[in-house]
Design a protein around this motif. Structure first.
Motif, short mmCIF file in Angstrom:
data_model
loop_
_atom_site.label_atom_id
_atom_site.label_comp_id
_atom_site.label_asym_id
_atom_site.label_seq_id
_atom_site.Cartn_x
_atom_site.Cartn_y
_atom_site.Cartn_z
N ARG A 17 0.70 -1.12 -0.20
CA ARG A 17 -0.04 0.04 0.03
C ARG A 17 0.95 1.24 -0.14
O ARG A 17 0.68 2.20 -0.80
N GLN A 18 1.70 1.31 0.95
CA GLN A 18 2.90 2.47 0.97
C GLN A 18 3.58 2.65 -0.55
O GLN A 18 3.45 3.68 -0.71
N ALA A 19 3.96 1.54 -1.07
CA ALA A 19 4.66 1.73 -2.43
C ALA A 19 3.96 2.24 -3.34
O ALA A 19 4.28 2.93 -4.06
N SER A 20 2.69 1.64 -3.18
CA SER A 20 1.71 2.27 -4.04
C SER A 20 1.49 3.83 -4.23
O SER A 20 1.51 4.33 -5.28
N GLN A 21 1.46 4.31 -3.07
CA GLN A 21 1.37 5.89 -2.91
C GLN A 21 2.73 6.50 -3.27
O GLN A 21 2.58 7.48 -3.83
N GLN A 22 3.88 5.88 -2.72
CA GLN A 22 5.00 6.43 -2.98
C GLN A 22 5.13 6.61 -4.36
O GLN A 22 5.61 7.76 -4.88
N VAL A 56 2.43 -2.80 -7.99
CA VAL A 56 3.48 -3.22 -6.83
C VAL A 56 3.74 -4.55 -6.56
O VAL A 56 4.70 -5.21 -6.48
N LEU A 57 2.46 -5.49 -6.44
CA LEU A 57 2.33 -6.61 -6.25
C LEU A 57 3.12 -7.45 -7.35
O LEU A 57 3.81 -8.22 -6.81
N HIS A 58 2.79 -7.04 -8.40
CA HIS A 58 3.49 -7.76 -9.62
C HIS A 58 5.19 -7.59 -9.45
O HIS A 58 5.85 -8.15 -9.77
#
Lengths: 483, 483
Positions: A30-35, A43-45
């Protein structure tokens, strides 16, 4: 390139550069998706790809972590904050005997410090040399007194200028390889008995220069991705008189890092504030894996305190022994010392290289070699991971052609060196890179030679030897505990 | 050869060697007849020849005397018995600027220290080099780590053995010219601040080595025909600690003498008794004018204290920069210092010379060059006598290719050097050969280049300049006296 692939590459690169240390937790999905401003699915991929590449691992109920032994992660993640005491230096006997062992023609040259000459344009260079040597005038010694052949100096200055390093040709002094350039530079700025700060691990030629002049070395912790620890260096400078600093900011031998520009600037500023000259060994500058040639300390030098040393030995021909120094404000001293040390550098090799640089495809050659070394660095890392026992870690070279390998702590690299030699394989034992035996379980591997069945078999054998030595050392330790 | 010619040659040789000093009375005709066991008529005939050669002169009612300015007599007849104080050394700037002045291609190279490459077999050597460099294996640096290429070492050892110098090939270390050999040898035996005894005048490379290492030089009076004054050296040794001695026993640059065997033996014994190592610079050993190759200090060394240094620069090719050291008991230190100083000596030149030595006519080449230099030494001496003003004296070189010229005392050699350069002529000013300005009115002239109309005109012009400078200095002195 797909978005998730791009993200995966970016994170992998960050791990390689030591931005994330092994074992460190990274941003949640979730954090990476926002960043990064991408979808959770992307991101999951990306994380899945990084897992499959061996860069990341998931821990139940905890999230994603950088693997303790990344696919090609940094060999030792944190510089040790031990402030070393200055030591007298005598590593040259070990280095010489190691290099001699590589002489045996059938030995697999993982221990060699030199590039495989095969992909180099030695035939073209020899054609130029032969054309020059057919003229009697080239047998006249007097033309190439220090600072050296004017046309070669002009060609070297041109290459720097084209790459954004402003160079006055009058600053360049041609030498017998970078070895002589480093020696003369150090002699120009420091006296016998003085203390000189070096990286740890450091390229042994730096230690040799210090040993030759009867100086003392103080080893400064060095980050495997960012270079010399500037805070630690500042502490040392605060405590004692440092006559000079010797570093290798680009593709350091053995760590392979490229110091980020900002760190280079900080280093030059720190040393400049204390008027400490810095000897910059930049022999690998042409062998970068990135898109652009890296900066040098010279780019940030406003006080003339950087003595920049380089050569053609790693990128064109090692056997000509043509190097140079750009010694900043110490130029006159270095030129004079060159004259005293070896009088002149042979003329024909100088002119042959100048002709080649002017007329032939040096840049094309370099692009080929860079690509080759980048590929071979990945093969060598992958093969070490495949064949070496658990607990082995490798560096992430960003240029050059050597891999720094941390073995399990019980594996003494001299023992491995001798066992490997018995199997017709050479390695560079970690002892060569420090005066303090700080790298007793490290080895340096050369990957400039093409990967083939012979090298694969040799590396497999090396991995077995590491395992055997580790087991034997383990048993010895147990025996000791029982006794 | 007629008996009277033989006698004349013998006496001339004795005068050249300084057995009879200028102005000294020699044996009467009757005495000489008895001494040599020849008829009075033969002696008379011999003396007449020597008069015509300008070696002897008759004085009414007094007999025969050695001419004060012999045709090619010794430049300064007696070593001055002044015991010098040790001095810090800094002659390298003068030497470098002098050598640079020779760079101007149209300048007449009387000031050059290097042999004319024209009569040298550089085409053959280049053919070997080219054949070697066509093989990839020769581009592999690792083969020629110190001590150097094994085949070249073998060839060098063979030549010594053939000439009566017993050499263990394992003692030889290949270097970048004799310059590096001398530097490494000195560093192996002495420390910064130490005092080193040298000849006076001495070859400036000796002074450079001392300067480079921060040592001090003490200049020992040196006889123009017999070499370093052994008694004076013994006195110095009795008074102060001497860390090493540096000499050039064969065809010393600039004096050109060959130390007699007995003197060589005495020198080695004196130094051996005090355990003082001696660095023997023997770069001219192949260029003798006599019938046999001269002995070296090595021939008399039983303690391993002689560090013998030589090169191919004066007899085969200067531009390859291939020299060597045979450092006696200091062999391990010199090899290590070689490795530290320049890592390796380039391989192709080493192998090319080895191939040439093994397969080609080195001895034939040397016989040609020796004859050439012997002839040209006589021409140069005769021409100096012809064109230079009264009060000029010349050395009597017994090998090599340089003449040492003593000008009238008022003629400052730096002033001459600058005036000559304005006329497109170079000379070697005497200041280069001492730290004490003891040879301010001496110059060194190179006669390796063929004598032709241009060189004759240049030497004539040089003689005129000497005259003009002498007259001006004379006027200045008179003005000074009147003022």
């Amino acid at each position: 390139m797909k978005l998730y692939e791009k993200l995966a590459d970016e994170i992998e690169e960050a791990v390689r550069r030591g931005v994330f240390a092994p074992g460190e937790k990274i941003a949640s999905v979730r954090q990476a998706s926002q960043q990064h401003g991408v979808s959770i699915k992307t991101v999951l991929h990306a994380y899945a790809i990084l897992e499959s590449r061996g860069i990341l691992e998931t821990r139940p109920q905890s999230g994603y972590f950088v693997r303790a032994k990344p696919h090609a992660g940094a060999a030792h993640s944190q510089p040790k904050r031990v402030i070393a005491t200055a030591s007298e230096v005598d590593v040259s006997r070990l280095v010489l005997s190691t290099l001699r062992s590589i002489r045996a023609h059938d030995a697999v040259p993982f221990g060699s410090p030199y590039p495989d000459p095969e992909p180099f344009p030695w035939r073209r260079i020899n054609q130029y040399a032969n054309a020059i040597a057919r003229r009697q005038s080239s047998w006249n010694l007097i033309d190439d007194l220090p600072p050296g052949n004017p046309e070669l100096i002009r060609q070297i200055a041109r290459r720097y200028a084209e790459n954004g390093v402003p160079v006055d040709p009058d600053e360049i002094v041609i030498t017998v390889g970078a070895t002589e350039a480093i020696n003369l530079s150090l002699q120009a700025v420091a006296q016998p008995g003085d203390t000189v700060a070096v990286e740890s691990p450091t390229y042994y030629a730096m230690l040799h220069a210090i040993e030759r002049l009867g100086m003392r070395a103080i080893e400064v912790p060095t980050h495997p991705a960012e270079g010399i620890d500037i805070e630690a260096l500042a502490q040392i400078i605060g405590r004692r008189k440092i006559a000079a600093c010797m570093v290798m900011p680009n593709f350091q031998n053995p760590l392979g890092f490229q110091m980020p520009d900002e760190r280079k600037r900080q280093l030059v500023e720190l040393l400049g504030a204390h008027e400490i000259p810095v000897i910059e060994n930049d022999v690998y500058h042409e062998l970068y894996y990135g898109d652009t040639r890296p900066s040098t300390l010279k780019n940030f030098d406003t006080k003339g305190l950087v003595l920049h040393c380089a050569s053609f030995s790693k990128s064109l021909t090692a056997s000509y022994r043509i190097g140079w120094a750009m010694p900043g404000r110490y130029r006159a001293q270095v030129e004079k010392l060159k004259f005293l040390n070896t009088l002149t550098t042979p003329s024909v090799p100088q002119v042959a290289i100048a002709d080649y640089l002017r007329q032939d495809g040096y840049d094309r050659h370099l692009r080929r070699v860079r690509k080759l070394y980048r590929q071979q660095s990945r093969i060598m890392s992958a093969m070490v991971e495949r064949f070496f026992p658990a607990g082995t870690r490798t560096s992430a070279p960003q240029g050059g052609y050597v891999l720094w390998v941390e073995l399990p702590e019980r594996v003494d690299s001299m023992r491995l060196y001798r066992a490997a030699l018995d199997s017709g394989i050479t390695v560079g034992p970690g002892y060569m890179f420090s005066t303090r035996n700080a790298f007793s379980h490290f080895i340096r591997l050369n990957y400039s030679y093409p990967w083939n069945a012979q090298s694969e078999a040799a590396l497999q054998r090396l991995g077995e030897l590491v395992g055997e030595i580790g087991q034997r050392a383990g048993k010895d330790a147990n025996m000791g505990e029982r006794a």
